[in-house]
Design a protein around this motif. Sequence first.
Motif, PDB file in Angstrom:
ATOM      1  N   UNK A  33      20.429  23.649  18.203  1.00 12.83           N
ATOM      2  CA  UNK A  33      20.356  23.215  17.034  1.00 12.83           C
ATOM      3  C   UNK A  33      21.323  23.971  16.392  1.00 12.83           C
ATOM      4  N   UNK A  34      21.689  23.153  15.630  1.00 12.80           N
ATOM      5  CA  UNK A  34      22.193  24.297  14.014  1.00 12.80           C
ATOM      6  C   UNK A  34      21.021  24.415  13.927  1.00 12.80           C
ATOM      7  N   UNK A  35      21.067  26.144  13.664  1.00 10.32           N
ATOM      8  CA  UNK A  35      20.108  25.955  12.427  1.00 10.32           C
ATOM      9  C   UNK A  35      20.421  26.239  10.955  1.00 10.32           C
TER      10      UNK A  35
END
Length: 142
Positions: A33-35
């Motif tokens: 995931x892209x934080x």
Amino acid sequence: MRKLVAAASLIVAAATLSACAGSGKGILNRGQPDEFAVARRAPLVIPPDFALAPPTPGAPRPQEADSSTQALEAMFGGPAQRSQTESVAINQAGGERADPGIRSAVGDPATNVVDKGSVTRDIIAAPEGDGQDARAATAQPK
């Protein structure tokens, strides 16, 4: 022959590892995931009251009381309101006759304290009643 097999295996291992790190679409980078995409930023809120008085020079900060004052207020309480139940319990225990400086007198080094032993404690902790069921316990010497 042995050196050739070791060198070939090192080259194959290096090529395999470099393929995994590729352009971010390798086996190890898939599904992360892209934080920054999941975090939401709260909107800015303007405080409701701007009518604050400026501090006076040289005055102590109100939230910074000395530790001894904070300890005294924590132990002995201050002008805090007591609940009705607490007030009734204090009145039934004789709170109006209490000596206000008793906590200071108990901690005074000049106060004489007598250790009455476990017999007094046992008498105080004895159950209520006429004593017919009571039994005396004697300590047996060793």
